[in-house]
Design a protein around this motif. Structure first.
Motif, PDB file in Angstrom:
ATOM      1  N   LYS A   1     -13.249   9.334   9.536  1.00  0.00           N
ATOM      2  CA  LYS A   1     -11.897   9.269   9.019  1.00  0.00           C
ATOM      3  C   LYS A   1     -11.685   7.924   8.324  1.00  0.00           C
ATOM      4  N   TRP A   2     -10.847   7.969   7.289  1.00  0.00           N
ATOM      5  CA  TRP A   2     -10.529   6.768   6.523  1.00  0.00           C
ATOM      6  C   TRP A   2      -9.187   6.181   6.968  1.00  0.00           C
ATOM      7  N   LEU A   3      -9.171   4.864   7.107  1.00  0.00           N
ATOM      8  CA  LEU A   3      -7.941   4.099   7.236  1.00  0.00           C
ATOM      9  C   LEU A   3      -7.808   3.245   5.979  1.00  0.00           C
ATOM     10  N   ARG A   4      -6.595   2.981   5.579  1.00  0.00           N
ATOM     11  CA  ARG A   4      -6.395   2.100   4.430  1.00  0.00           C
ATOM     12  C   ARG A   4      -5.366   1.042   4.806  1.00  0.00           C
ATOM     13  N   LEU A   5      -5.777  -0.214   4.740  1.00  0.00           N
ATOM     14  CA  LEU A   5      -4.895  -1.331   5.072  1.00  0.00           C
ATOM     15  C   LEU A   5      -4.368  -1.946   3.784  1.00  0.00           C
ATOM     16  N   VAL A   6      -3.059  -1.969   3.629  1.00  0.00           N
ATOM     17  CA  VAL A   6      -2.449  -2.508   2.412  1.00  0.00           C
ATOM     18  C   VAL A   6      -1.387  -3.527   2.782  1.00  0.00           C
ATOM     19  N   ARG A   7      -1.133  -4.411   1.863  1.00  0.00           N
ATOM     20  CA  ARG A   7      -0.095  -5.433   2.035  1.00  0.00           C
ATOM     21  C   ARG A   7       0.981  -5.203   0.986  1.00  0.00           C
ATOM     22  N   LYS A   8       2.209  -5.020   1.429  1.00  0.00           N
ATOM     23  CA  LYS A   8       3.291  -4.716   0.503  1.00  0.00           C
ATOM     24  C   LYS A   8       3.593  -5.896  -0.416  1.00  0.00           C
ATOM     25  N   ASP A   9       3.598  -7.093   0.130  1.00  0.00           N
ATOM     26  CA  ASP A   9       3.944  -8.283  -0.647  1.00  0.00           C
ATOM     27  C   ASP A   9       2.695  -8.778  -1.373  1.00  0.00           C
ATOM     28  N   LYS A  10       2.511  -8.315  -2.605  1.00  0.00           N
ATOM     29  CA  LYS A  10       1.301  -8.642  -3.355  1.00  0.00           C
ATOM     30  C   LYS A  10       1.275 -10.104  -3.809  1.00  0.00           C
TER      31      LYS A  10
END
Length: 278
Positions: A143-152
């Motif tokens: 399974k894939w998880l994707r970690l993102v940061r809203k404040d670019k």
């Protein structure tokens, strides 16, 4: 030609050249003995559950990996970074099997993956098997998880500081200060470009192959680490894991009193682009 690599794990600010990529991968000299391919199949057979964390630079991936390790949900890190020493060997199949065998914890194998590391690893596996396979096709119950940061902007500033100081991690007992960080508008813009390009690459990858990862945000992870880990365990349908509620991680946030003024200055500079002089 220069290839701009946006994986945070490079620990350097300079891009690799095509020649350096070839040298780090050493694909032309790889050998695929039958015994090594059998060892790879055995190592894969020991994995009951697997996951990959898609990340871009400075999104909190090291912190997430530490929490997942503390929770007993694998031992994720950047195993597929192609300039690491364990890949600079002629028997790539054996190297892959060693990574799986040595880092599968109670049947769970996890890794964090930059988009270029994913592309390299998939092509390496293709040379072993003779088939074009996705990372998720190779590993059992993947399974894939994707970690993102809203404040670019904050993410770009973090990358800018890390490249400037060469300090990519900070531990809880590290009281050393970086001192004043010089402001460089164009360098910060370049870091922003690196961050959003990495995100775009993952957008395209997941869209192209119809993958819907579990999306985790840096902001949620920072505010609710226990709940985030619990949500990941549920997504992976794991029962045997340890709560990290109240657990102190070894890593600490790197931003300090210099960060907010730099961000404010950068944001104002963007607002003022095209403005007439006073």
């Amino acid at each position: 030609m220069t290839l701009e690599l946006v994986g945070a794990g490079r620990r350097r600010g300079s891009p690799l050249t095509e020649m350096q990529v070839k040298e780090s991968a050493s694909a032309d000299s790889w050998k695929f003995p039958i015994d090594s391919r059998d060892a790879l199949q055995r190592a894969i057979g020991e994995i009951e559950q697997s996951y990959s964390i898609a990340f871009a630079p400075r999104c909190g991936s090291n912190y997430l990996c530490e929490l997942l390790t503390l929770a007993g949900i694998g031992r994720p890190t950047e195993y597929f970074q192609y300039d690491l020493p364990h890949w600079k060997v002629p028997d790539i199949a054996l190297a892959v099997s060693n990574v799986f065998q040595q880092n599968t914890v109670d049947g769970v194998f996890g890794a964090k993956v930059a988009h270029d590391h994913c592309a390299w690893f998939q092509s390496a596996i293709g040379k072993i098997t003779g088939r074009n396979e996705l990372l998720g096709d190779l590993l059992p119950n993947h399974k894939w998880l994707r970690l993102v940061r809203k404040d670019k902007v904050a993410q770009a500033m973090s990358l800018y500081r890390a490249q400037l100081t060469q300090e990519w991690l900070k531990w809880q007992d590290d009281s050393k200060s970086n001192g004043d960080i010089p402001y460089d508008f164009l360098a910060i813009v370049a870091c922003y470009h690196t961050v959003v390009t990495a995100e775009l690459a993952w957008d395209v990858y997941f869209s192209e192959y119809g993958i819907e990862p579990l999306v985790v945000t840096y902001e949620d992870l920072a505010e609710r680490p226990h709940q985030t880990v619990a949500a990941i365990a549920a997504y992976l349908t794991l029962e045997n894991w340890r709560s990290v509620e109240g657990v102190d991680a070894n890593l600490r946030v790197q931003r300090d009193e210099n960060t907010a003024p730099l961000i404010a200055q950068f944001r104002q500079a963007l607002i003022d682009v095209g403005r007439l002089p006073d």
